[in-house]
Scaffold this motif. Structure first.
Motif, PDB file in Angstrom:
ATOM      1  N   ARG A   1       2.193 -21.561  -8.956  1.00  0.00           N
ATOM      2  CA  ARG A   1       2.141 -22.850  -8.060  1.00  0.00           C
ATOM      3  C   ARG A   1       0.462 -22.837  -7.286  1.00  0.00           C
ATOM      4  NH1 ARG A   1       5.051 -27.636  -9.236  1.00  0.00           N
ATOM      5  NH2 ARG A   1       7.256 -27.200  -9.469  1.00  0.00           N
ATOM      6  N   ASP A   2      -0.418 -23.586  -7.109  1.00  0.00           N
ATOM      7  CA  ASP A   2      -1.212 -23.444  -6.184  1.00  0.00           C
ATOM      8  C   ASP A   2      -0.438 -23.896  -4.820  1.00  0.00           C
ATOM      9  OD1 ASP A   2      -1.773 -26.617  -5.933  1.00  0.00           O
ATOM     10  OD2 ASP A   2      -3.502 -26.348  -7.740  1.00  0.00           O
TER      11      ASP A   2
ATOM     12  N   GLY B   1       1.019 -27.240  -5.129  1.00  0.00           N
ATOM     13  CA  GLY B   1       1.805 -28.315  -5.817  1.00  0.00           C
ATOM     14  C   GLY B   1       1.483 -28.360  -7.151  1.00  0.00           C
ATOM     15  N   ARG B   2       0.674 -27.883  -7.933  1.00  0.00           N
ATOM     16  CA  ARG B   2      -0.292 -27.973  -8.750  1.00  0.00           C
ATOM     17  C   ARG B   2       0.416 -26.451  -9.741  1.00  0.00           C
ATOM     18  NH1 ARG B   2      -5.876 -30.526  -7.474  1.00  0.00           N
ATOM     19  NH2 ARG B   2      -5.520 -28.254  -6.645  1.00  0.00           N
ATOM     20  N   TRP B   3       0.545 -26.406 -11.362  1.00  0.00           N
ATOM     21  CA  TRP B   3       1.480 -25.542 -11.848  1.00  0.00           C
ATOM     22  C   TRP B   3       0.329 -24.516 -12.181  1.00  0.00           C
ATOM     23  CZ3 TRP B   3       5.852 -23.938 -12.380  1.00  0.00           C
ATOM     24  CH2 TRP B   3       6.920 -24.307 -11.922  1.00  0.00           C
TER      25      TRP B   3
ATOM     26  N   ARG C   1       3.068 -21.231 -16.017  1.00  0.00           N
ATOM     27  CA  ARG C   1       5.221 -21.635 -15.824  1.00  0.00           C
ATOM     28  C   ARG C   1       5.122 -20.606 -17.206  1.00  0.00           C
ATOM     29  NH1 ARG C   1       6.393 -26.735 -14.975  1.00  0.00           N
ATOM     30  NH2 ARG C   1       8.680 -25.577 -15.563  1.00  0.00           N
TER      31      ARG C   1
ATOM     32  N   GLU D   1      14.856 -23.235  -9.524  1.00  0.00           N
ATOM     33  CA  GLU D   1      13.394 -23.198  -9.643  1.00  0.00           C
ATOM     34  C   GLU D   1      13.321 -21.942  -9.008  1.00  0.00           C
ATOM     35  OE1 GLU D   1       9.029 -24.075  -8.190  1.00  0.00           O
ATOM     36  OE2 GLU D   1       9.875 -25.642  -9.719  1.00  0.00           O
TER      37      GLU D   1
ATOM     38  N   THR E   1       4.166 -19.773  -5.247  1.00  0.00           N
ATOM     39  CA  THR E   1       2.421 -20.089  -4.940  1.00  0.00           C
ATOM     40  C   THR E   1       1.859 -19.609  -4.137  1.00  0.00           C
ATOM     41  OG1 THR E   1       4.359 -21.695  -4.513  1.00  0.00           O
ATOM     42  CG2 THR E   1       1.989 -22.625  -3.329  1.00  0.00           C
TER      43      THR E   1
ATOM     44  N   TRP F   1       1.460 -26.420   2.549  1.00  0.00           N
ATOM     45  CA  TRP F   1       1.748 -26.442   1.348  1.00  0.00           C
ATOM     46  C   TRP F   1       3.208 -27.548   0.981  1.00  0.00           C
ATOM     47  CZ3 TRP F   1       1.457 -21.110  -0.660  1.00  0.00           C
ATOM     48  CH2 TRP F   1       0.601 -20.221  -0.030  1.00  0.00           C
ATOM     49  N   HIS F   2       2.907 -27.245  -0.118  1.00  0.00           N
ATOM     50  CA  HIS F   2       3.818 -28.570  -1.232  1.00  0.00           C
ATOM     51  C   HIS F   2       4.776 -28.404  -0.759  1.00  0.00           C
ATOM     52  CE1 HIS F   2       5.750 -25.614  -4.456  1.00  0.00           C
ATOM     53  NE2 HIS F   2       4.334 -25.362  -4.565  1.00  0.00           N
TER      54      HIS F   2
ATOM     55  N   ASP G   1      -7.237 -19.094 -10.015  1.00  0.00           N
ATOM     56  CA  ASP G   1      -6.348 -20.121 -10.680  1.00  0.00           C
ATOM     57  C   ASP G   1      -6.526 -20.999 -11.730  1.00  0.00           C
ATOM     58  OD1 ASP G   1      -5.031 -19.602  -8.325  1.00  0.00           O
ATOM     59  OD2 ASP G   1      -6.206 -21.113  -7.270  1.00  0.00           O
TER      60      ASP G   1
ATOM     61  N   ARG H   1      -4.270 -20.560 -15.182  1.00  0.00           N
ATOM     62  CA  ARG H   1      -4.200 -21.605 -16.158  1.00  0.00           C
ATOM     63  C   ARG H   1      -4.679 -22.089 -17.685  1.00  0.00           C
ATOM     64  NH1 ARG H   1      -6.553 -24.227 -11.357  1.00  0.00           N
ATOM     65  NH2 ARG H   1      -5.011 -25.575  -9.576  1.00  0.00           N
TER      66      ARG H   1
END
Length: 365
Positions: A75-76, A79-81, A84, A185, A189, A232-233, A342, A346
């Protein structure tokens, strides 16, 4: 009966003592600590390591600490993937990894080693290629001396002289914590010049680590780490808040430059003494387990140590290089380069990561 002295009672040393005794060797393991214990951290055992553990007869015991039904990826910091991991395909293709506390792994290995093999509280001061080992309890000799004494190895001096470890440019804090809610999980990150990783353990605890760029030997505190990752997330701040400052570990990250050989005379190096690597591929302990199995298979054969060197050195040094490369990418701090990284993650298909790991995970004894 052939005799062996193993220097170092970590994962590689215990695995080697076990592997050699299963091959009929008389083994003496010398460990400088008064007792064999593990730092408070976890370890990922991938399929290659699990096959080595099967060869040692303890694979089933280790798998008993595994966790099923997990998700994984990168993730970043929001929290965005970014990427995966196809866990189902990975499990089918390679077998599921086992996340285990290092203390549990050491306990399993130690319990499998015959009584009387391990001598604690013995510090080795010198080893000679003729099989002589000088230590705090006297002098021992053997047909084989195994240097499994870590990145600052004493035994390595007899093989390669003084070799200075290289600082990777980043430092790490590690802890095992009790989360507020169960986690299923594992993954990392990636931020700017910093990373956070987490891995759930079978007993409900979570192994986590925080990594960031820093000058070598830079001081720091857990409070500063919490502040650094505060934005951070979830659950990053909560996991750091749960870490105990008295048991959290802070270590600069080092690797060894490529050695010209892993053997000299009757001496063989393995694990961090031979190829200490950054932890970016989760292969440090896995490669030590591979080393142990291969060394025990070859050590008693004609030209066995030379064959061990030819088999292990190219593979482990390739993994050292790949791990360092991943660390360089993961620790990028320049905003434009982080954006490029990033976006590349993706856009990359999930199958690409699995293909890139095949060369490492497909290893078999």
């Amino acid at each position: 009966m052939s005799t062996a002295i193993v220097v170092g009672g970590g994962i590689g040393g215990l695995a080697t003592a076990l592997a050699l005794t299963r091959q009929g060797w008389s083994v003496e393991l010398l460990e400088r600590a008064p007792e064999i214990t593990a730092v408070g951290s976890g370890i990922s055992l991938w399929s290659n390591a699990l096959r080595a553990l099967d060869e040692l007869g303890v694979g089933a015991a280790v798998r008993g600490h595994g966790i099923e039904d997990v998700s994984a990826g990168i993730r970043d910091s929001k929290g965005r993937w970014l990427s995966r991991t196809d866990v189902a395909t990975m499990r089918e293709r390679f077998g599921a990894p086992v996340l285990i506390h290092r203390a549990d792994l050491l306990d399993i290995l130690r319990a499998a080693v015959p009584e009387g093999v391990v001598r604690t509280g013995v510090s080795v001061t010198e080893a000679d290629p003729d099989g002589t080992v000088r230590h705090s309890a006297g002098v021992s000799t053997a047909d084989l001396v195994v240097g499994a004494d870590g990145i600052r190895s004493v035994v390595r001096r007899a093989v390669c002289g003084e070799v200075a470890p290289r600082y990777a440019g980043y430092t790490a804090w590690r802890a095992v914590v009790h989360p507020d809610a169960p986690l299923t999980e594992f993954g990392e990150t990636w931020g700017r010049g910093a990373r956070f990783g987490l891995a759930p353990l079978a007993d409900g605890r979570v192994y986590c680590f925080a990594v960031y760029n820093a000058a070598e030997h830079a001081p720091g505190s857990l409070a500063e780490v919490r502040a650094r990752f505060a934005g951070w997330h979830a659950p990053v701040p909560a996991l750091l808040a749960a870490a105990d400052a008295d048991t959290a570990l802070h270590n600069d990250i080092y690797e060894l430059p490529p050695l010209p050989t892993y053997t000299a005379g009757r001496i063989a190096l393995l694990g961090d003494a031979a190829h200490a690597m950054t932890p970016n591929l989760g292969q440090g302990g896995c490669q030590a387990l591979e080393d142990a199995v291969v060394l025990a298979r070859l050590a008693g054969e004609p030209d066995g140590l030379a064959r061990y060197d030819r088999e292990r050195r190219p593979r482990t040094q390739m993994i050292v290089t790949r791990s360092a490369r991943i660390g360089t990418i993961a620790q990028l701090a320049s905003p434009p380069l982080v954006t490029l990284r990033d976006n590349a993650l993706r856009l990359a298909p999930a199958s690409m990561a699995l293909r890139s790991m095949a060369q490492i995970l497909d290893w078999r004894p």
